[in-house]
Design an enzyme around this catalytic site. Structure first.
Site, mmCIF file in Angstrom:
data_model
loop_
_atom_site.group_PDB
_atom_site.id
_atom_site.type_symbol
_atom_site.label_atom_id
_atom_site.label_comp_id
_atom_site.label_asym_id
_atom_site.label_seq_id
_atom_site.Cartn_x
_atom_site.Cartn_y
_atom_site.Cartn_z
ATOM 1 N N HIS A 64 35.941 35.822 43.546
ATOM 2 C CA HIS A 64 35.931 36.560 44.811
ATOM 3 C C HIS A 64 35.279 35.772 45.943
ATOM 4 O O HIS A 64 35.448 36.121 47.120
ATOM 5 C CB HIS A 64 35.259 37.926 44.634
ATOM 6 C CG HIS A 64 33.767 37.899 44.538
ATOM 7 N ND1 HIS A 64 33.095 37.954 43.342
ATOM 8 C CD2 HIS A 64 32.813 37.851 45.493
ATOM 9 C CE1 HIS A 64 31.794 37.946 43.556
ATOM 10 N NE2 HIS A 64 31.593 37.871 44.860
ATOM 11 N N ASP A 94 36.317 36.853 37.020
ATOM 12 C CA ASP A 94 35.753 36.580 38.341
ATOM 13 C C ASP A 94 35.165 35.172 38.413
ATOM 14 O O ASP A 94 34.108 34.954 39.000
ATOM 15 C CB ASP A 94 34.687 37.614 38.722
ATOM 16 C CG ASP A 94 34.347 37.567 40.216
ATOM 17 O OD1 ASP A 94 35.207 37.129 41.003
ATOM 18 O OD2 ASP A 94 33.209 37.949 40.592
ATOM 19 N N SER A 170 26.528 35.401 44.576
ATOM 20 C CA SER A 170 27.720 35.327 43.727
ATOM 21 C C SER A 170 28.119 33.886 43.467
ATOM 22 O O SER A 170 28.283 33.092 44.390
ATOM 23 C CB SER A 170 28.881 36.060 44.399
ATOM 24 O OG SER A 170 28.621 37.426 44.508
#
Length: 319
Positions: A64, A94, A170
């Site tokens: 993402h 992811d 992230s």
């Protein structure tokens, strides 16, 4: 005498705190130089984190972080600024793999997440909310979780930690007290206090190897969500196995391959085609693209306390 004892206890506490601080500092000195800031060029813009796993410029991050980007800009702690090329993405975990446009001065290879235990120190390094190369620390709260990503996909083999993560973390590394990268930070639960997740290093290693070989990850799908859990001794004895851990089916998708052959929520998966299943990472690795459409034998310890062999016909997982 009591006064002396208090001083001894105070000194011991101080020594423990100093040791903890040195551990975190040593980990940051070791892994921190490999952590990158990733800026998405084009699309929705935005930024996140990543880390180099080899000196030749291979960088791991979250899917993402780079999804929809027309280009990638990388920044390293040593002052390197350059561009990166997306080699492949895997929305199901992811994860994404980037190649920097130059060799890098530091790297932090992925370690073995199977050796993790709940309660171990967990250290996260990243760029939360734009604050570059921030360090937070906590403990491993749980292992072998399955969590649903923002896309609705279920990510398997996830580490739960209370190390503070925020948007921008992230893709950064989750590191053990031994300086080993044990996970890739991936998600926080909005509104929750101290609950964050990282994809385990063993699953990340599998995904990276698939991307390097094929440019994508092709996996077999059986329609279950699973957790790593201690295997009850009675189950191990009944099945004739020596394993101390296994995976338990947390959810079985109605109409899926597992449901069609009678696998049920609460069942333990002990082996797949004779290969032991000690954790979620084993199940992810064993259900690779080679098993799609091929009769696959699952050794099950069922909720009825029986050992059964079930033949499942895995299908291709949609991307």
């Amino acid at each position: 005498m009591g006064y002396i004892d208090k001083n001894i206890h105070a000194a011991s506490d101080a020594d423990l705190l100093d040791a903890y601080s040195r551990t975190v500092t040593d980990v940051v000195d070791h892994v921190g130089p490999a952590v990158s800031r990733i800026e998405r060029i084009g699309g929705r813009g935005g930024q996140g984190s990543g880390f180099a796993i080899s000196p030749d410029g291979l960088i791991v991050t979250n899917n993402h972080v780079v999804e929809g980007a027309r280009g990638i800009r990388l920044k390293m702690p040593d002052g390197y600024v350059g561009e990166g090329r997306i080699l492949g993405r895997d929305p199901d975990t992811d994860l994404a793999l980037i190649r920097a446009d130059a060799s890098l001065s530091a790297s932090a290879p992925l370690g073995d997440s199977k050796n993790l235990r709940r309660g171990q120190i967990a250290i996260a390094i990243g760029n939360p909310l734009g604050f570059e190369w921030t360090v937070t620390a906590g403990v491993v709260s749980a292992l072998g979780r399955s969590v649903r990503a923002a896309t609705g996909r279920l990510i398997d083999d996830v580490i739960q930690t209370d190390a503070a993560l925020n948007p921008g973390n992230s893709g950064g590394p989750l590191v053990s007290s031994a300086g080993e990268v044990v996970g890739v930070n991936t998600a926080v639960i909005q509104g929750a206090q101290g609950i964050a997740f990282a994809v385990a290093a063993n699953t990340a290693n599998f995904v990276i190897s698939e991307i390097l070989r094929f440019g994508r990850v092709r996996r077999a799908f059986v329609g279950v969500a699973v957790d790593t859990i201690a295997l009850p001794r009675r189950a191990a004895l009944r099945a004739g196995v020596s394993a101390e851990t296994s995976v338990r089916l947390r959810r079985v998708e109605a109409g899926g391959p597992a449901d069609q052959v009678g696998l049920r929520e609460g069942d333990f998966v002990l082996a797949i085609d004779g290969s032991p299943v000690l954790g979620v990472d084993d199940m992810v690795r064993l259900l690779d693209g080679e098993r799609i459409g091929r009769a696959t034998e699952f050794l099950i310890y069922s909720v009825a306390n029986e050992v059964e062999r079930k033949t499942v016909l895995p299908v291709a997982r949609s991307s």
